[in-house]
Write a protein that holds these residues in place. Structure first.
Motif, mmCIF file in Angstrom:
data_model
loop_
_atom_site.group_PDB
_atom_site.id
_atom_site.type_symbol
_atom_site.label_atom_id
_atom_site.label_comp_id
_atom_site.label_asym_id
_atom_site.label_seq_id
_atom_site.Cartn_x
_atom_site.Cartn_y
_atom_site.Cartn_z
ATOM 1 N N UNK A 1 31.393 35.379 47.680
ATOM 2 C CA UNK A 1 30.869 36.400 46.778
ATOM 3 C C UNK A 1 31.622 37.713 46.913
ATOM 4 N N UNK A 2 31.985 38.073 48.141
ATOM 5 C CA UNK A 2 32.758 39.305 48.358
ATOM 6 C C UNK A 2 34.070 39.239 47.576
ATOM 7 N N UNK A 3 34.758 38.119 47.669
ATOM 8 C CA UNK A 3 36.030 37.971 46.960
ATOM 9 C C UNK A 3 35.823 38.058 45.447
ATOM 10 N N UNK A 4 34.793 37.372 44.942
ATOM 11 C CA UNK A 4 34.524 37.397 43.505
ATOM 12 C C UNK A 4 34.112 38.788 43.034
ATOM 13 N N UNK A 5 33.332 39.483 43.830
ATOM 14 C CA UNK A 5 32.860 40.819 43.442
ATOM 15 C C UNK A 5 33.993 41.836 43.362
ATOM 16 N N UNK A 6 35.028 41.656 44.162
ATOM 17 C CA UNK A 6 36.174 42.564 44.144
ATOM 18 C C UNK A 6 37.273 42.122 43.177
ATOM 19 N N UNK A 7 37.177 40.885 42.673
ATOM 20 C CA UNK A 7 38.231 40.350 41.798
ATOM 21 C C UNK A 7 38.314 41.126 40.487
ATOM 22 N N UNK A 8 39.537 41.254 39.975
ATOM 23 C CA UNK A 8 39.795 41.900 38.697
ATOM 24 C C UNK A 8 40.824 41.101 37.911
ATOM 25 N N UNK A 9 40.895 41.417 36.619
ATOM 26 C CA UNK A 9 41.834 40.729 35.730
ATOM 27 C C UNK A 9 43.271 40.924 36.190
ATOM 28 N N UNK A 10 43.599 42.126 36.672
ATOM 29 C CA UNK A 10 44.934 42.372 37.237
ATOM 30 C C UNK A 10 44.792 42.722 38.711
ATOM 31 N N UNK A 11 45.745 42.248 39.506
ATOM 32 C CA UNK A 11 45.669 42.423 40.957
ATOM 33 C C UNK A 11 45.766 43.883 41.367
ATOM 34 N N UNK A 12 46.422 44.720 40.569
ATOM 35 C CA UNK A 12 46.567 46.131 40.915
ATOM 36 C C UNK A 12 45.250 46.889 40.852
ATOM 37 N N UNK A 13 44.211 46.295 40.264
ATOM 38 C CA UNK A 13 42.899 46.930 40.216
ATOM 39 C C UNK A 13 41.984 46.468 41.340
ATOM 40 N N UNK A 14 42.477 45.588 42.200
ATOM 41 C CA UNK A 14 41.654 45.058 43.286
ATOM 42 C C UNK A 14 41.793 45.940 44.523
ATOM 43 N N UNK A 15 40.676 46.277 45.142
ATOM 44 C CA UNK A 15 40.670 46.952 46.434
ATOM 45 C C UNK A 15 39.783 46.167 47.394
ATOM 46 N N UNK A 16 40.022 46.343 48.677
ATOM 47 C CA UNK A 16 39.185 45.714 49.695
ATOM 48 C C UNK A 16 38.077 46.686 50.055
ATOM 49 N N UNK A 17 36.906 46.447 49.530
ATOM 50 C CA UNK A 17 35.770 47.323 49.803
ATOM 51 C C UNK A 17 35.185 47.024 51.175
ATOM 52 N N UNK A 18 34.409 47.962 51.690
ATOM 53 C CA UNK A 18 33.741 47.737 52.975
ATOM 54 C C UNK A 18 32.740 46.599 52.855
ATOM 55 N N UNK A 19 32.064 46.547 51.707
ATOM 56 C CA UNK A 19 31.146 45.452 51.399
ATOM 57 C C UNK A 19 30.965 45.426 49.898
ATOM 58 N N UNK A 20 30.354 44.384 49.403
ATOM 59 C CA UNK A 20 29.970 44.348 47.999
ATOM 60 C C UNK A 20 28.462 44.169 47.921
ATOM 61 N N UNK A 21 27.888 44.739 46.865
ATOM 62 C CA UNK A 21 26.451 44.660 46.654
ATOM 63 C C UNK A 21 26.213 44.068 45.271
ATOM 64 N N UNK A 22 25.351 43.074 45.209
ATOM 65 C CA UNK A 22 24.943 42.481 43.940
ATOM 66 C C UNK A 22 23.463 42.789 43.717
#
Length: 482
Positions: free
Chosen positions: A46-67
C-alpha cells in the motif's frame, strides 16, 4: 507532543523536516484515526501504491502514507498535521507531473478509499469520491447512460483535474468541469467538515473552482449529470507526409466548426526514425457526426485508425496514456487566442527541433493542441477561480517532455521554458499577444507564476485563503499557492 510541535514549527519545509519527526506524526495519526483508515510504511504494498505517480519524477519517498476512509478521519489528520507543522501531500489519481504537487517526503495522504460513485436520477447529480479516476467513473456510470464532464484520457484523477479547472469532451456544450460542479464536501484546515455550495458559502465555492489545494481537502464532489449514449470517435494517426494536409484540416476545424457536440485533441510527436507523427483523437457526442464535421481528417491517408461508434468509456480508454516504468516527465502550457496556420506550423517545427535535440538525452516530446468554440467560457455566468478571464476565448496548448534519468530534470525544465518562450514570440509576431492570457493550471509547469494562473482573481483568493486558513496549514502542501 508539545516538544514535537515546537520542533515542527522550525521545519515547515519538507526538504528540512526530519524524517524521525514525521514518523512520530505518523504514529500519532495511526493512534488517532478510526479502524476504517490505515497508515502504511516503507516496504508495504500500500505504501508503494500510495506514493506511485504517472511519471516517476513526481514520486517521493514519504515517511508514511495514510489512507483515510472518512471525512472525520481526514479532519483528525489535518488537525495533527497543522498542529505539528508537518509537510504533507494529498494524492487523488497521481497524474500530476509537477514534483511535490501530490507527493512529499513528509506524510502522504492517499484518497484511494474515497472511491464511491453515486448517481441520483431524481436530482440529476453524481457524487464522486475524491480518490476516483475518471475512466473508472465512466465505467460505473455507463449502465445509467450518464456521465460527469471529466477527464478525456485514462488514469486522470477526479480530484486534481476538477480542482484545476477541467477541459473535457463536453466543454463546447457545458463549459469546463468546474462549471458543472454543484457542491463539495470539504475538510477545512481547522478540521471542520462542511458542505460547500453556491448558496452555503459563495466565496469558498468560487475558490474551489480552480483554486487547487489552498482551502482544505475535498473528500467528495457533486456534479451535474449529462445524458450520453453511444458516441463516435477514436484515434487516427498520420505520418510525416500527411503533416501539411493535417495542419490545413486542423486549422479549418479550429476556425469553422460550430457544432458543440464535436471536439478534437491533436498531438505532434516524432516516430522512431525521427520524423513527425500526428495523433488525432476525434469525438462526437452522438452515434455518428453530420457530414462535413470531420471529413477533412478522414480523407487524409492514415497510419492507423480506431474510429467507431462506441461507449463514452471506450472512447476515453482508446487514448494512449501508458508510459514505460521509470519514465520522468513534465507538462507545460501556453494559451492562444486562436490556432492559426502559422501557429500550427510553428508548433510542428518545435516538435521536430526539440525532438531531434532531445534524442541525445534519450528523451521525447509531445505538443497537444486543443481547439474549442468561441462560446467555451460563456456556459457559466458565475465567477470561478480559473479562468480569471471569461470575456475572451483562449485555447490551451500542452507541452509534454519525457525522459529517463533524474540528472536531466533541470535541463528538461529549461528546454520546456525555452520552447514556450519561442512560441510566445511567434504568437506575438503573428498578432497574438498571449503573454497575459491565463495558463491552465493542470498543464502549467511549476516555475509558472501564480499570477498567470489566477490573474485578477488572485486578491480575492488571497482574502478567502486568509479567512479559511489563517495558520497556513495548506501551505505545508505544495501546489499553486495563493
Amino acid at each position: 507532543m508539545a516538544s514535537l510541535r515546537k520542533i515542527g514549527t522550525a521545519f515547515a519545509l519538507a526538504s528540512v523536516f526530519p524524517v524521525t519527526l514525521a514518523l512520530e506524526v505518523c504514529t500519532e495519526i495511526q493512534r488517532a484515526v478510526s479502524s476504517a483508515s490505515a497508515v502504511y510504511y516503507p516496504g508495504s504494498r500500500n505504501y508503494t501504491a500510495d506514493n506511485a505517480h504517472w511519471v516517476a519524477s513526481s514520486i517521493q519517498s514519504s515517511a508514511c502514507t495514510v489512507e483515510p476512509a472518512t471525512a472525520a478521519d481526514v479532519s483528525t489528520i489535518i488537525k495533527l498535521l497543522g498542529k505539528t507543522k508537518t509537510p504533507f501531500a494529498v494524492k487523488g489519481g497521481g497524474h500530476a507531473t509537477n514534483p511535490g504537487w501530490s507527493s512529499t517526503s513528509g506524510v502522504q495522504i492517499a484518497m484511494t478509499r474515497f472511491n464511491t460513485v453515486n448517481y441520483d436520477k431524481k436530482s440529476g447529480t453524481i457524487a464522486i469520491g475524491s480518490g476516483m479516476i475518471w475512466d473508472d467513473v465512466y465505467a460505473e456510470l455507463e449502465p445509467h447512460g450518464v456521465i460527469a464532464a471529466g477527464g478525456r484520457v485514462p488514469g486522470v484523477g477526479v480530484a486534481g483535474f476538477t480542482l484545476g479547472g477541467g477541459y473535457n469532451w463536453l466543454s463546447n456544450k457545458v463549459g469546463l468541469t468546474v462549471d458543472t460542479v454543484l457542491g463539495y464536501q470539504l475538510v477545512k484546515p481547522n478540521g471542520d467538515i462542511v458542505s460547500v455550495t453556491a448558496t452555503s458559502n459563495s466565496d469558498l465555492f468560487f475558490a474551489l473552482k480552480g483554486g487547487y489545494n489552498n482551502f482544505g481537502i475535498v473528500t467528495q464532489f457533486t456534479f451535474k449529470a449529462f445524458a450520453v449514449g453511444q458516441v463516435w470517435g477514436g484515434l487516427l494517426t498520420y505520418g510525416a507526409a500527411q503533416a501539411a494536409a493535417f495542419n490545413a484540416a486542423f486549422a479549418s476545424f479550429a476556425v469553422n466548426t460550430t457544432d458543440p457536440n464535436a471536439a478534437i485533441v491533436s498531438g505532434f510527436a516524432l516516430d522512431a526514425s525521427g520524423k513527425p507523427i500526428v495523433a488525432n483523437i476525434m469525438f462526437y457526442n452522438g452515434p455518428s457526426p453530420p457530414a462535413g464535421v470531420f471529413d477533412k481528417f478522414l480523407a487524409i491517408k492514415n497510419i492507423s485508425s480506431d474510429i467507431s461508434t462506441r461507449s463514452f468509456h471506450s472512447l476515453v480508454e482508446a487514448a494512449p496514456q501508458d508510459l514505460p516504468t521509470g519514465t520522468r516527465g513534465y507538462f507545460d502550457t501556453l494559451s492562444f487566442f486562436e490556432y492559426t496556420p502559422p501557429i500550427i506550423n510553428a508548433i510542428l517545427n518545435e516538435t521536430t527541433f526539440w525532438g531531434a535535440r532531445l534524442g541525445a538525452f534519450n528523451a521525447s516530446v509531445g505538443y497537444h493542441l486543443e481547439p474549442f468554440l468561441k462560446t467555451l467560457y460563456t456556459h457559466n455566468t458565475t465567477a470561478t477561480a480559473f479562468p480569471f478571464l471569461r470575456s475572451q476565448r483562449f485555447v490551451p496548448l500542452q507541452l509534454q517532455f519525457t525522459w529517463n534519468s533524474p540528472k536531466y530534470d533541470t535541463i528538461m525544465r529549461e528546454f520546456m521554458e525555452q520552447s514556450a518562450a519561442h512560441l510566445t514570440n511567434v504568437a506575438n509576431q503573428n498578432g497574438q499577444p498571449i503573454q497575459e492570457l491565463p495558463l491552465y493550471p493542470n498543464y502549467a509547469l511549476f516555475s509558472s507564476p501564480a499570477e498567470r494562473i489566477y490573474g485578477s482573481n488572485l486578491p480575492r483568493l488571497k482574502a478567502i485563503k486568509a479567512q479559511v486558513d489563517p495558520q497556513n496549514v495548506m501551505g505545508l502542501a505544495q501546489g499553486w499557492k495563493v
